[in-house]
Design a protein around this motif. Structure first.
Motif, mmCIF file in Angstrom:
data_model
loop_
_atom_site.group_PDB
_atom_site.id
_atom_site.type_symbol
_atom_site.label_atom_id
_atom_site.label_comp_id
_atom_site.label_asym_id
_atom_site.label_seq_id
_atom_site.Cartn_x
_atom_site.Cartn_y
_atom_site.Cartn_z
ATOM 1 N N ALA A 184 55.077 -3.628 17.337
ATOM 2 C CA ALA A 184 55.388 -2.227 17.049
ATOM 3 C C ALA A 184 55.953 -2.067 15.646
ATOM 4 C CB ALA A 184 56.380 -1.682 18.086
ATOM 5 N N MET A 185 56.756 -3.039 15.200
ATOM 6 C CA MET A 185 57.310 -2.982 13.854
ATOM 7 C C MET A 185 56.211 -3.140 12.801
ATOM 8 S SD MET A 185 60.465 -2.271 13.886
ATOM 9 C CE MET A 185 60.683 -2.556 12.131
ATOM 10 N N TRP A 186 55.254 -4.050 13.020
ATOM 11 C CA TRP A 186 54.130 -4.180 12.088
ATOM 12 C C TRP A 186 53.348 -2.883 12.019
ATOM 13 C CZ3 TRP A 186 54.517 -7.665 8.691
ATOM 14 C CH2 TRP A 186 54.983 -8.958 8.970
ATOM 15 N N ASN A 187 53.153 -2.277 13.174
ATOM 16 C CA ASN A 187 52.452 -0.987 13.262
ATOM 17 C C ASN A 187 53.166 0.066 12.419
ATOM 18 O OD1 ASN A 187 51.320 1.463 14.063
ATOM 19 N ND2 ASN A 187 52.048 1.312 16.162
ATOM 20 N N LEU A 188 54.481 0.173 12.579
ATOM 21 C CA LEU A 188 55.255 1.193 11.865
ATOM 22 C C LEU A 188 55.366 0.900 10.366
ATOM 23 C CD1 LEU A 188 58.104 1.869 14.449
ATOM 24 C CD2 LEU A 188 56.131 3.293 13.926
ATOM 25 N N LEU A 189 55.401 -0.365 9.996
ATOM 26 C CA LEU A 189 55.432 -0.717 8.567
ATOM 27 C C LEU A 189 54.130 -0.293 7.886
ATOM 28 C CD1 LEU A 189 57.113 -4.258 8.570
ATOM 29 C CD2 LEU A 189 58.028 -2.144 7.569
ATOM 30 N N GLY A 190 53.008 -0.508 8.571
ATOM 31 C CA GLY A 190 51.731 -0.070 8.024
ATOM 32 C C GLY A 190 51.688 1.433 7.851
ATOM 33 N N TYR A 191 52.201 2.146 8.845
ATOM 34 C CA TYR A 191 52.210 3.612 8.769
ATOM 35 C C TYR A 191 53.143 4.105 7.671
ATOM 36 C CZ TYR A 191 52.378 8.472 10.296
ATOM 37 O OH TYR A 191 52.296 9.847 10.341
ATOM 38 N N ALA A 192 54.287 3.435 7.521
ATOM 39 C CA ALA A 192 55.240 3.827 6.471
ATOM 40 C C ALA A 192 54.606 3.684 5.091
ATOM 41 C CB ALA A 192 56.507 2.974 6.569
ATOM 42 N N LEU A 193 53.885 2.584 4.862
ATOM 43 C CA LEU A 193 53.204 2.406 3.581
ATOM 44 C C LEU A 193 52.147 3.477 3.364
ATOM 45 C CD1 LEU A 193 52.634 -1.452 3.160
ATOM 46 C CD2 LEU A 193 54.053 0.058 1.763
ATOM 47 N N LEU A 194 51.455 3.836 4.434
ATOM 48 C CA LEU A 194 50.426 4.875 4.329
ATOM 49 C C LEU A 194 51.045 6.206 3.940
ATOM 50 C CD1 LEU A 194 47.342 5.086 4.816
ATOM 51 C CD2 LEU A 194 47.861 5.904 7.108
ATOM 52 N N VAL A 195 52.175 6.551 4.558
ATOM 53 C CA VAL A 195 52.850 7.814 4.263
ATOM 54 C C VAL A 195 53.408 7.811 2.839
ATOM 55 C CG1 VAL A 195 54.820 9.275 4.867
ATOM 56 C CG2 VAL A 195 53.387 8.318 6.663
ATOM 57 N N VAL A 196 54.037 6.698 2.430
ATOM 58 C CA VAL A 196 54.571 6.596 1.073
ATOM 59 C C VAL A 196 53.440 6.743 0.054
ATOM 60 C CG1 VAL A 196 55.640 5.042 -0.594
ATOM 61 C CG2 VAL A 196 56.571 5.220 1.712
ATOM 62 N N GLY A 197 52.314 6.082 0.321
ATOM 63 C CA GLY A 197 51.176 6.198 -0.578
ATOM 64 C C GLY A 197 50.631 7.610 -0.633
ATOM 65 N N PHE A 198 50.635 8.291 0.498
ATOM 66 C CA PHE A 198 50.114 9.654 0.556
ATOM 67 C C PHE A 198 50.945 10.608 -0.295
ATOM 68 C CE2 PHE A 198 50.083 13.848 2.639
ATOM 69 C CZ PHE A 198 48.736 14.144 2.527
ATOM 70 N N PHE A 199 52.261 10.422 -0.299
ATOM 71 C CA PHE A 199 53.140 11.333 -1.029
ATOM 72 C C PHE A 199 53.549 10.796 -2.402
ATOM 73 C CE2 PHE A 199 53.843 12.877 3.332
ATOM 74 C CZ PHE A 199 53.627 14.224 3.111
ATOM 75 N N ALA A 200 52.936 9.698 -2.844
ATOM 76 C CA ALA A 200 53.301 9.113 -4.137
ATOM 77 C C ALA A 200 52.572 9.805 -5.269
ATOM 78 C CB ALA A 200 52.999 7.615 -4.154
ATOM 79 N N SER A 201 52.622 11.130 -5.293
ATOM 80 C CA SER A 201 51.882 11.887 -6.303
ATOM 81 C C SER A 201 52.522 11.789 -7.684
ATOM 82 C CB SER A 201 51.779 13.357 -5.894
ATOM 83 O OG SER A 201 53.066 13.927 -5.746
ATOM 84 N N SER A 202 53.825 11.561 -7.730
ATOM 85 C CA SER A 202 54.507 11.563 -9.028
ATOM 86 C C SER A 202 54.162 10.341 -9.873
ATOM 87 C CB SER A 202 56.024 11.618 -8.818
ATOM 88 O OG SER A 202 56.464 10.482 -8.095
ATOM 89 N N VAL A 203 53.690 9.273 -9.236
ATOM 90 C CA VAL A 203 53.366 8.054 -9.975
ATOM 91 C C VAL A 203 51.870 7.786 -10.022
ATOM 92 C CG1 VAL A 203 55.584 6.968 -9.504
ATOM 93 C CG2 VAL A 203 53.706 6.643 -7.902
ATOM 94 N N SER A 204 51.078 8.609 -9.343
ATOM 95 C CA SER A 204 49.644 8.378 -9.303
ATOM 96 C C SER A 204 48.970 8.928 -10.551
ATOM 97 C CB SER A 204 49.033 9.046 -8.062
ATOM 98 O OG SER A 204 47.642 8.876 -8.023
ATOM 99 N N SER A 205 47.995 8.193 -11.062
ATOM 100 C CA SER A 205 47.296 8.617 -12.268
ATOM 101 C C SER A 205 46.088 9.493 -11.971
ATOM 102 C CB SER A 205 46.849 7.384 -13.065
ATOM 103 O OG SER A 205 45.962 6.588 -12.282
ATOM 104 N N PHE A 206 45.696 9.595 -10.697
ATOM 105 C CA PHE A 206 44.575 10.458 -10.331
ATOM 106 C C PHE A 206 44.746 10.893 -8.883
ATOM 107 C CE2 PHE A 206 43.364 6.511 -8.565
ATOM 108 C CZ PHE A 206 42.364 6.715 -7.655
ATOM 109 N N HIS A 207 43.915 11.846 -8.428
ATOM 110 C CA HIS A 207 44.061 12.422 -7.083
ATOM 111 C C HIS A 207 45.486 12.892 -6.854
ATOM 112 C CE1 HIS A 207 40.098 11.291 -6.314
ATOM 113 N NE2 HIS A 207 40.187 10.870 -5.069
ATOM 114 N N ARG A 208 46.048 13.546 -7.866
ATOM 115 C CA ARG A 208 47.463 13.925 -7.796
ATOM 116 C C ARG A 208 47.593 15.345 -7.237
ATOM 117 N NH1 ARG A 208 50.895 13.323 -13.193
ATOM 118 N NH2 ARG A 208 50.352 11.166 -12.728
ATOM 119 N N TRP A 209 48.601 15.510 -6.321
ATOM 120 C CA TRP A 209 48.932 16.864 -5.859
ATOM 121 C C TRP A 209 49.663 17.572 -7.006
ATOM 122 C CZ3 TRP A 209 46.059 17.083 -1.875
ATOM 123 C CH2 TRP A 209 46.034 16.086 -0.917
ATOM 124 N N ILE A 210 49.093 18.658 -7.554
ATOM 125 C CA ILE A 210 49.724 19.305 -8.705
ATOM 126 C C ILE A 210 50.120 20.735 -8.356
ATOM 127 C CG2 ILE A 210 48.467 17.909 -10.380
ATOM 128 C CD1 ILE A 210 46.510 20.220 -10.720
#
Length: 273
Positions: free
Chosen positions: A247-273
């Motif tokens: 369950a912890m591996w499952n949640l760690l994967g999801y946490a990375l997915l969510v962090v990546g989804f909202f990492a617009s401030s550091v992304s060089s493309f596909h940025r939420w503006i």
């Protein structure tokens, strides 16, 4: 009024009211409240579906996608999934949690966000791949959200049983074996969708002759989430970890997915503006 639009406000209020009825059912086993909550949720789903159809007609031929569009589709998928779960599994608490997340996504979409564009690259050859990529990542995000919720429920129930502290909420949960089994099955759906979405996005970047963008922070985080999810599936198959570790591996994967989804401030493309 919250959003300055009476129909939008009505959907939010009715959605919130349906959640209160589901909470009443989960807390006290009030079946009448569950029926009322389901009826209200059906109304919300119908309105969302109508909005979604208009949205698809408007966006189908466009190479642009807004963050509002994306979150709206995720919310609709979660509501739809809750009906299926309620019908097939009779897992009241899971249905409630899925709808809580769906409501949060919808409320964030309608209240807290201005129109923000995710500008896809205009090259025509890769445009269709990008549409497939966005569709797959949206489906994957919805399914993996359910997988993560099952993981959270597993950890709560496991901790309660280990501490020998039984509560009424725990009595509304399925067994640990059930939670682990269905988290794994949901993962078998969501993880391939995630990997397919990453592969189509990678191909689109290569077609554009922009392999350097594969090192973008959002891409790296998404691939890291995919690797963790694959590791979770492998460990689940070979039974090397107990349910809590899985369950912890499952949640760690999801946490990375969510962090990546909202990492617009550091992304060089596909940025939420």
């Amino acid at each position: 009024m919250i959003t300055q639009d009476w129909l939008t406000d009505a959907v939010l209020y009715i959605y919130a009211l349906s959640l209160l009825f589901f909470v009443s059912d989960a807390a006290s086993g009030n079946r009448s409240a569950r029926k009322v909550g389901t009826g209200l949720l059906v109304f919300v789903w119908v309105v969302q579906t109508i909005f979604l159809l208009f949205l698809l007609l408007e966006r189908f031929s466009s190479a642009a996608l807004t963050l509002r569009d994306y979150l709206f589709f995720v919310s609709w998928l979660l509501v739809s999934a809750s009906f299926i779960l309620n019908r097939l599994l009779r897992a009241e608490l899971l249905v409630l949690l899925v709808n809580v997340v769906g409501f949060a996504v919808l409320a964030l979409n309608l209240i807290g966000l201005k129109k923000q564009n995710l500008e896809l690259e205009p090259w025509e050859v890769a445009r269709r791949l990008l549409i497939v990529h966005v569709s797959l990542i949206t489906l994957a995000f919805a399914v993996l959200t359910i997988t993560a919720l099952l993981g959270v429920m597993y950890l709560i129930l496991h901790r309660g049983l280990k501490a020998k502290k039984w509560t009424h909420v725990m009595s509304r949960m399925p067994s640990l074996e059930w939670l682990d089994r269905f988290a794994y099955r949901a993962g078998l759906i969501g993880i391939p969708l995630l990997l397919l979405s990453l592969s189509t996005g990678t191909v689109a970047l290569l077609i554009k002759d922009s392999p350097a963008q594969l090192l973008d922070e959002r891409v790296v985080l998404s691939f890291a989430a995919g690797i963790l999810y694959v590791f979770y599936i492998i460990r689940r198959i070979v039974s090397r970890d107990d349910g809590a570790k899985l369950a912890m591996w499952n949640l760690l994967g999801y946490a990375l997915l969510v962090v990546g989804f909202f990492a617009s401030s550091v992304s060089s493309f596909h940025r939420w503006i």
